[in-house]
Structure formats: structure tokens, C-alpha cells
Design a protein around this motif. Structure first.
Motif, PDB file in Angstrom:
ATOM      1  N   ALA A 183      35.463  83.886  53.480  1.00 36.28           N
ATOM      2  CA  ALA A 183      36.213  84.102  52.237  1.00 36.28           C
ATOM      3  C   ALA A 183      35.288  84.590  51.119  1.00 36.28           C
ATOM      4  O   ALA A 183      35.591  85.549  50.417  1.00 36.28           O
ATOM      5  CB  ALA A 183      36.917  82.822  51.822  1.00 36.28           C
ATOM      6  N   VAL A 184      34.132  83.931  50.973  1.00 37.44           N
ATOM      7  CA  VAL A 184      33.181  84.326  49.919  1.00 37.44           C
ATOM      8  C   VAL A 184      32.671  85.740  50.174  1.00 37.44           C
ATOM      9  O   VAL A 184      32.592  86.566  49.258  1.00 37.44           O
ATOM     10  CB  VAL A 184      31.995  83.333  49.848  1.00 37.44           C
ATOM     11  CG1 VAL A 184      30.924  83.837  48.887  1.00 37.44           C
ATOM     12  CG2 VAL A 184      32.477  81.960  49.409  1.00 37.44           C
ATOM     13  N   GLY A 185      32.371  86.027  51.439  1.00 33.97           N
ATOM     14  CA  GLY A 185      31.894  87.371  51.794  1.00 33.97           C
ATOM     15  C   GLY A 185      32.900  88.439  51.429  1.00 33.97           C
ATOM     16  O   GLY A 185      32.562  89.464  50.827  1.00 33.97           O
ATOM     17  N   SER A 186      34.160  88.178  51.752  1.00 37.90           N
ATOM     18  CA  SER A 186      35.179  89.197  51.498  1.00 37.90           C
ATOM     19  C   SER A 186      35.437  89.381  50.009  1.00 37.90           C
ATOM     20  O   SER A 186      35.658  90.492  49.546  1.00 37.90           O
ATOM     21  CB  SER A 186      36.464  88.840  52.222  1.00 37.90           C
ATOM     22  OG  SER A 186      36.952  87.627  51.733  1.00 37.90           O
ATOM     23  N   VAL A 187      35.407  88.280  49.256  1.00 38.23           N
ATOM     24  CA  VAL A 187      35.643  88.383  47.807  1.00 38.23           C
ATOM     25  C   VAL A 187      34.519  89.178  47.140  1.00 38.23           C
ATOM     26  O   VAL A 187      34.763  90.053  46.310  1.00 38.23           O
ATOM     27  CB  VAL A 187      35.770  86.970  47.178  1.00 38.23           C
ATOM     28  CG1 VAL A 187      35.669  87.039  45.669  1.00 38.23           C
ATOM     29  CG2 VAL A 187      37.099  86.350  47.587  1.00 38.23           C
TER      30      VAL A 187
END
Length: 307
Positions: A17-21
């Protein structure tokens, strides 16, 4: 059951999730350009940078970032669900053995279906908010006025019925092949490279992520165009065609597109999409790999490469 609710799956989900954001925020304007090219057929500008310049000139400097928050929140939920499901299924099914390309594809597919069914309403609201206030060249588009995420949900349910939140579900389910293909190539290429060396560099991860996404995007792009049009749902479609993006709808929209713009019409906005998704996916995988590796090291769990 413990492996499904495990700490490890959670680490993967949060890292994903953090990577995609992070990645999406960096390349967000490209997504804005791609969406306009797909939905607004009357636009003369064909190239990504021309469309972006046009949007900034007509709608202000921050216009390419319109709808950023709903997109980021949907993406966060979406990737959390996807990575969590993917890694839980992998833990249950593979149980410490080496995974195969076939298994990766099946796990990716199931994770994608779960993800689509849970998060489609968020993406429908998203597409609308992102295009709200846009200056369209196409007169057939009915404008919207939503105050925010909650209000958009409320208005869509009130005016179009609860099920319209799942507009475009059918092409989305077909599009599940996109992340499944991407993960399959990503995991496969990773396995090939790890045979030659013990550890992957950041550049390796970035390039593998980019190649995997480029293949997946090109293969599934015509369906993405249809999905954007259905989710936006403001085109005056024939009333009997307003169902949940049934197969007839998908074929009808694909046929319309080819008739009006030739076979390349199916790939309108592809360069913006490729530029954006390839860079985004590569950066996302990079952040994801680094975060999981760092977390497992800090927590003193098994090192990430065994994973």
C-alpha cells in the motif's frame, strides 16, 4: 488459519500500500492525462504532454492533481487487499516450497477478484471525482457536482441505484488478468535473476517491475478504456445498455471505438498509461521490496530473500 492472519501478510500488505501510494503520487498527472484521453474522445491533442499543458492552461496548475485524495485512498485499500490476499494465499498454498509461475498466476487472479469485488465502488466514485469540473470537448457528457467521497456515494446511490456503484465490474474482472500477468512475470523474472545472483539490486527490481507491468498493460489496455467509460457512466448510453457493464456493453463499446477511430482507437492514451503505470509499478515494487526487507530485518524475522 494463522498463516492468513499472520504478521507477515500484514507487513506485505502495508508495504504494498505504501509503495503504491508513493509511486502514484509521483506520477499522478500522467494518470489524469490518460483518463482524459480515454473518456473525452473529442480532444484534439493526442500526446500526453500536450494534454497536460492544455489541462493546466484551462483549469489551473493543480488540475492534474484533481481527485488525488480519493484515488490515493482507493489505491491504498485496493493494494492492501491485493497484497494481503496474495501473500496469505501464497502462505497457505505454497507452504514454504518454491512457488511456480502457474501458482503465481492463479493466486494473483484470485487476489484480483477479491480486490475488484471489494473496491469497485471506490473506483467508480474516484473516476467521477477525478473528472469533475473537467472541461470536456464532448457535449454528450453530463457534468457532476459531488462535494467529496461520501457525498458522491450518496448521490450515486440516490440517483442511479446501489448497483451502479459496481459499474464496469465486468471489464474489471476481466482486467484482473492485468495484475495477475504482472505478478506472474515479476515473480518469474525475479526467480530467473536470483538463479544467477544471491541478491537483487534496486535497479534490477525497478526494471523487472517495469517490464512486467508494460507487458500486462499492453495486453489488457482496450478493456481499460471500456472500463473507464463505464465507470464514468456519464455518457448518454442507450438506456437498455446501463446494466453492470455486461459482456454486451463491453463488446458494444469496443466495436464503437474501432468503428470511429480504427483499431488504434482502442489504444488511445496508451503512451500516457504505459509511461505512468510502468514507472509507477516499478517504483511501487521497489518501495515494497525495500520496506518488507527492512521490516523483516528490524523485527529479526527470517530474512526477506527466503520469502
Amino acid at each position: 488459519m494463522t498463516s492468513v492472519l499472520s504478521y507477515e501478510s500484514l507487513v506485505h500488505a502495508v508495504a504494498g500500500a505504501v509503495g503504491s501510494v508513493t509511486a502514484m503520487t509521483v506520477f499522478f498527472p500522467l494518470d489524469t492525462a490518460r483518463l482524459r484521453l480515454q473518456v473525452d474522445e473529442k480532444r484534439k491533442s493526442k500526446t500526453t504532454h500536450m494534454v497536460l499543458l492544455e489541462i493546466i492552461k484551462e483549469e489551473g496548475l493543480l488540475a492534474p492533481y484533481r481527485g488525488w485524495f480519493p484515488v490515493i485512498s482507493s489505491l491504498c485499500c485496493s493494494n492492501f487487499v491485493y497484497f494481503y490476499t496474495f501473500n496469505s494465499l501464497k502462505a497457505v498454498w505454497v507452504k514454504g516450497q518454491h512457488s511456480t509461475t502457474g501458482k503465481d498466476l492463479v493466486i494473483g487472479f484470485v487476489a484480483g477478484v477479491v480486490n475488484v469485488l471489494l473496491t469497485t465502488p471506490l473506483w467508480v466514485v474516484n473516476t467521477r471525482l477525478k473528472l469533475q469540473g473537467a472541461k470536456f470537448r464532448n457535449e454528450d457528457i453530463v457534468p457532476t457536482n459531488y462535494k467529496g467521497i461520501i457525498d458522491a456515494f450518496h448521490q450515486i446511490i440516490r440517483d442511479e441505484g446501489f448497483l451502479s456503484l459496481w459499474n464496469g465490474t465486468f471489464p474489471s474482472l476481466l482486467l484482473v488478468f492485468n495484475p495477475a500477468i504482472q505478478f506472474m512475470f515479476y515473480e518469474g523474472l525475479k526467480r530467473q535473476l536470483l538463479k544467477k545472483r544471491t541478491k537483487l539490486s534496486s535497479l534490477d527490481v525497478f526494471i523487472i517491475g517495469a517490464v512486467a507491468k508494460a507487458i500486462a498493460t499492453t495486453v489488457t489496455y482496450p478493456l481499460q478504456t471500456v472500463q473507464s467509460i463505464l465507470r464514468f457512466g456519464r455518457h448518454r448510453l442507450n438506456p437498455e445498455n446501463r446494466t453492470l457493464g455486461s459482456l454486451r456493453n463491453v463488446l458494444y463499446l469496443l466495436h464503437q471505438r474501432v468503428r470511429r477511430f480504427g483499431i488504434m482507437g482502442l489504444y488511445k492514451g496508451l503512451e500516457a498509461k504505459l509511461l505512468q503505470t510502468v514507472l509507477t509499478a516499478a517504483l511501487m515494487f521497489l518501495v515494497y521490496e525495500k520496506l518488507t526487507a527492512a521490516t523483516f530485518t528490524v523485527m529479526g524475522l527470517k530474512s526477506a530473500h527466503k520469502h
